[in-house]
Design a protein around this motif. Structure first.
Motif, mmCIF file in Angstrom:
data_model
loop_
_atom_site.group_PDB
_atom_site.id
_atom_site.type_symbol
_atom_site.label_atom_id
_atom_site.label_comp_id
_atom_site.label_asym_id
_atom_site.label_seq_id
_atom_site.Cartn_x
_atom_site.Cartn_y
_atom_site.Cartn_z
ATOM 1 N N LYS A 160 0.818 -1.229 0.000
ATOM 2 C CA LYS A 160 0.000 0.000 0.000
ATOM 3 C C LYS A 160 0.849 1.276 0.000
ATOM 4 N N GLU A 161 2.121 1.115 -0.342
ATOM 5 C CA GLU A 161 3.021 2.267 -0.447
ATOM 6 C C GLU A 161 2.616 3.134 -1.644
ATOM 7 N N GLY A 162 2.500 4.449 -1.411
ATOM 8 C CA GLY A 162 2.255 5.398 -2.494
ATOM 9 C C GLY A 162 0.801 5.522 -2.928
ATOM 10 N N ILE A 163 -0.132 4.816 -2.279
ATOM 11 C CA ILE A 163 -1.540 4.878 -2.702
ATOM 12 C C ILE A 163 -2.093 6.294 -2.514
ATOM 13 N N ALA A 164 -1.805 6.891 -1.357
ATOM 14 C CA ALA A 164 -2.285 8.264 -1.096
ATOM 15 C C ALA A 164 -1.674 9.241 -2.097
ATOM 16 N N ASP A 165 -0.374 9.056 -2.406
ATOM 17 C CA ASP A 165 0.285 9.928 -3.387
ATOM 18 C C ASP A 165 -0.371 9.794 -4.760
ATOM 19 N N LEU A 166 -0.773 8.565 -5.079
ATOM 20 C CA LEU A 166 -1.417 8.329 -6.369
ATOM 21 C C LEU A 166 -2.740 9.087 -6.465
ATOM 22 N N ILE A 167 -3.559 8.992 -5.421
ATOM 23 C CA ILE A 167 -4.871 9.653 -5.477
ATOM 24 C C ILE A 167 -4.704 11.173 -5.429
ATOM 25 N N ASP A 168 -3.712 11.656 -4.691
ATOM 26 C CA ASP A 168 -3.428 13.105 -4.705
ATOM 27 C C ASP A 168 -3.013 13.563 -6.106
ATOM 28 N N ALA A 169 -2.230 12.726 -6.782
ATOM 29 C CA ALA A 169 -1.803 13.055 -8.152
ATOM 30 C C ALA A 169 -3.002 13.075 -9.100
ATOM 31 N N ILE A 170 -3.949 12.161 -8.874
ATOM 32 C CA ILE A 170 -5.173 12.120 -9.697
ATOM 33 C C ILE A 170 -5.971 13.406 -9.513
ATOM 34 N N ILE A 171 -6.112 13.837 -8.256
ATOM 35 C CA ILE A 171 -6.855 15.080 -7.972
ATOM 36 C C ILE A 171 -6.155 16.275 -8.618
ATOM 37 N N GLU A 172 -4.841 16.307 -8.470
ATOM 38 C CA GLU A 172 -4.067 17.415 -9.044
ATOM 39 C C GLU A 172 -4.214 17.458 -10.566
ATOM 40 N N GLU A 173 -4.164 16.282 -11.198
ATOM 41 C CA GLU A 173 -4.314 16.200 -12.648
ATOM 42 C C GLU A 173 -5.725 16.599 -13.073
ATOM 43 N N PHE A 174 -6.717 16.194 -12.272
ATOM 44 C CA PHE A 174 -8.118 16.520 -12.565
ATOM 45 C C PHE A 174 -8.347 18.028 -12.541
ATOM 46 N N GLU A 175 -7.703 18.699 -11.591
ATOM 47 C CA GLU A 175 -7.901 20.142 -11.425
ATOM 48 C C GLU A 175 -7.051 20.967 -12.397
ATOM 49 N N ALA A 176 -6.016 20.351 -12.933
ATOM 50 C CA ALA A 176 -5.092 21.093 -13.816
ATOM 51 C C ALA A 176 -5.714 21.324 -15.182
#
Length: 711
Positions: A160-176
């Protein structure tokens, strides 16, 4: 990471994700790692393939993840591939999350590179990162993000390493705001993409997809994109463009299947990514033949000397072999001029046709053998896959001067002709890097400058040294260009270097058909210039050097010539008459007017005029010098009389300064037009004019004074 399970409030932002990956990359386990997620399992419409949807909330966002069937490519060979491909092209979703097996990066990137052609935001999950570490595989996720223009996050579905980072990256990409992915193909494919994009742009075609992605899909024979455009009025003409494009791409890949060609393109792109971002601590596979060849040709210590040796050999061939047919070509144009001239009774018209058009165009065609040898050599190095590796080898060196290794391809193309070189700079997607490369291409001595170099090398050096002098001139121009790039990078093109993926094709035997096509295309471009710009420039030079007529001076000398006792005396008087007529002509007036500007470089008015006519085409410089030194313009770089006159009338220091100016100043008119178009406006032409003029004058002044001290 913990997610909150709740009913989606109306105020929550909704993000719908298409989860895509090859089979066995751990997509299902990655979904399970999102604890407490709601799984909805059903079937895709019309097929028996499982459809899994995951719903969860996080940071005031409501997520719907559609787990698409595992697929190796976006084809329609299997039901799974068809379902995934159809969903990505037809259904509504916000972004793609591409799950990649970190332990098998190159293979997994086959699908990734295809997904980059889908006009959607995207995040890459580098799964199994824990296993990659155990196997000694180190992937730079941040650098990979820069290369692709896509967020790449290391994750492990098991730990489960990096799962939170992945979803944060998804949100950031969605908003960009939407950013185009940096998917780069070979020069041949990029050229065809540009043609299609240019056509769509001119006809103001409207579509939610970007023109570039439409072009890629059309060239790949994507059925959905074809269906969209088929009923549009622009299709009739566009279809012809696509047919020619397919032939060109298939020729470059020695195949009759454009899909196979694109598979090769994607594979080359992927090898480039892997070469840049992946470091292997443990040797886990046997070295291939390609690896063994690369160990020699792109060796950190020996790679650059090997490349320089190959280029030296190419210039030796260009000089030694290229001069063989020159005598025959020169003889033909001499005979042709005499034959045509004998049929024209009017002296002025005869002189225009013979001395202006035929001699001017003939002086250019004279160098076709040299040009073809140069083009063949460059095409051989490119088609074998070697040039792409030299770009990789020089990447670190180029970065020191503000350039990218990928700039190498346009720059080395500039040794042949600046026009295709300017066009090939399109492979650089960053505007700042592309503009910087465009400004430097002119420092690479094109084939059109070759006649001037051959003339002056023959006048001041022995035949045995001529090939070496040519090599030194070409390399000096390249080094000056790199220094100029550094200056521009520190001033006009400031900014952080943006990395690009360099294509790493497999080594292959050169294709005769491909080399023939490349050489003929570029040679025809060169000859077409001979029949347009150079013919016009030759006519202009003829007119300016023959008018206004001074009848009284001609009558005075004519009587002296008639009274002359020997043929030698008559010849001297005729040459003196020609020289005085030239000095009083429009060209002589221009030369004397501009002479004070060029005097600090040791130029006489004839040399300054030759430089000015060279703005139309560099090949005209040789025939102009012949006209101005009273030898007639039916001379060439091999003419013993011109070589002797040059060595007698031009000091060595002035000759050095002259060559420096020829190396650096503005390219020909045709190339300047292409530069202006590729750079994006007329203002860039004036920037180039100012930059090259200052650089040429300043360096020529330094070279002149150094040469004076040494002689």
């Amino acid at each position: 990471m913990t997610t909150d399970v709740k009913t989606c409030p109306i105020t929550a932002n909704h993000i719908k994700i298409a989860l895509v990956g090859q089979p066995n990359v751990g997509k299902s386990m990655l979904i399970n790692s999102v604890s407490n997620a709601h799984l909805h399992v059903g079937n895709f419409s019309g097929v028996t393939v499982d459809k899994t949807e995951v719903l969860f909330d996080y940071k005031n966002y409501h997520f719907t993840v559609v787990d698409l069937p595992g697929t190796y490519a976006l084809n329609e060979y299997t039901i799974e591939e068809k379902v995934t491909s159809d969903y990505l092209s037809e259904y509504d979703y916000d972004l793609i999350v591409n799950v990649v097996d970190s332990t098998n990066l190159e293979k997994n990137l086959q699908l990734t590179s295809e997904l980059m052609s889908v006009d959607k935001k995207m995040v890459i999950a580098l799964n199994m990162s824990d296993e990659a570490v155990k196997e000694g595989i180190n992937i730079s996720g941040s650098y990979m993000s820069q290369l692709l223009g896509i967020s790449c996050v290391k994750v492990s579905a098991v730990t489960k390493e990096g799962i939170a980072d992945l979803i944060d990256a998804i949100i950031e990409e969605f908003e960009a705001t939407s950013v185009e992915h940096k998917l780069i193909f070979s020069e041949a494919v990029e050229e065809e993409i540009f043609k299609v994009v240019d056509y769509l742009l001119k006809h103001k075609y409207k579509d939610s997809n970007s023109y570039r992605n439409i072009a890629i899909n059309l060239l790949k024979n994507n059925k959905t994109t074809y269906a969209k455009l088929h009923d549009n009025p622009i299709w009739t003409e566009l279809q012809l463009i696509l047919i020619e494009a397919s032939k060109h791409i298939e020729l470059h890949h020695d195949t009759d299947d454009v899909k196979e060609a694109f598979a090769s393109e994607y594979a080359s792109f992927n090898r480039g990514i892997v070469a840049e971002v992946l470091k292997q601590d443990k040797e886990i596979k046997k070295k291939t033949l390609t690896d063994k060849i690369d160990n020699v040709l792109i060796h950190q210590l020996f790679g650059i000397p090997i490349f320089l040796f190959l280029m030296w050999g190419l210039f030796q061939l260009t000089f030694e072999v290229g001069v063989i047919p020159m005598e025959y070509i020169d003889g033909f144009f001499g005979w042709f001029g005499d034959t045509v001239g004998a049929t024209i009774s009017n002296e002025d018209i005869r002189s225009l046709v013979v001395d202006g058009i035929i001699s001017g165009v003939g002086a250019v065609i004279l160098f076709v053998p040299n040009i073809m040898i140069l083009f063949v050599g460059i095409a051989l190095l490119e088609s074998t896959g070697y040039m792409a590796r030299v770009a990789f080898l020089l990447d670190g060196f180029f970065h020191k001067f503000g350039l990218h290794g990928q700039s190498f391809i346009p720059l080395v193309t500039g040794f042949g002709c600046s026009i295709p070189a300017y066009m090939s700079a399109r492979i650089l997607k960053n505007d700042r890097d592309r503009l910087l490369t465009l400004f430097i291409i002119g420092f690479m001595s094109c084939g059109a400058r070759l006649p001037v170099y051959v003339l002056f090398a023959g006048a001041f050096f022995s035949e045995d040294m001529a090939g070496n002098i040519l090599f030194i001139i070409y390399i000096s121009g390249a080094l000056i260009g790199l220094i100029a790039a550094k200056i521009l990078k520190l001033t006009a093109f400031k900014g952080v270097d943006e990395p690009f993926v360099m294509e790493m094709p497999k080594y292959r035997l050169p294709s005769f058909k491909l080399i023939w096509h490349t050489v003929m295309t570029k040679t025809w471009m060169y000859l077409r210039k001979a029949g347009t710009y150079i013919a016009a420039a030759s006519m202009l030079v003829w007119f300016l050097s023959n008018y206004p007529h001074n009848l009284s001076l001609q009558e005075s000398y004519q009587s002296k010539i008639e009274r002359a006792l020997s043929e030698d005396e008559k010849s001297k008087l005729q040459n003196k008459l020609s020289q005085e007529l030239l000095e009083q002509s429009y060209l002589g007036t221009i030369g004397r007017f501009s002479m004070p500007i060029f005097e600090p470089l040791g130029f006489d008015w004839k040399m300054s005029v030759a430089l000015q006519t060279g703005l139309a085409a560099k090949e005209v410089v040789v025939s102009t010098l012949g006209v101005l030194y009273s030898l007639g313009n039916d001379v060439n770089e091999e003419s013993n009389s011109l070589i002797a006159t040059i060595s007698k009338n031009i000091p060595f220091a002035s000759a050095v300064a002259f060559i420096v100016v020829i190396m650096i100043y503005l390219p020909c008119l045709a190339a300047s037009v292409v530069f202006t178009r590729e750079a994006g406006g007329i203002k860039y032409f004036f920037y180039l004019l100012a930059f090259t003029s200052i650089a040429a004058y300043g360096l020529a002044f330094i070279a002149y004074n150094i040469a004076l001290m040494l002689t």
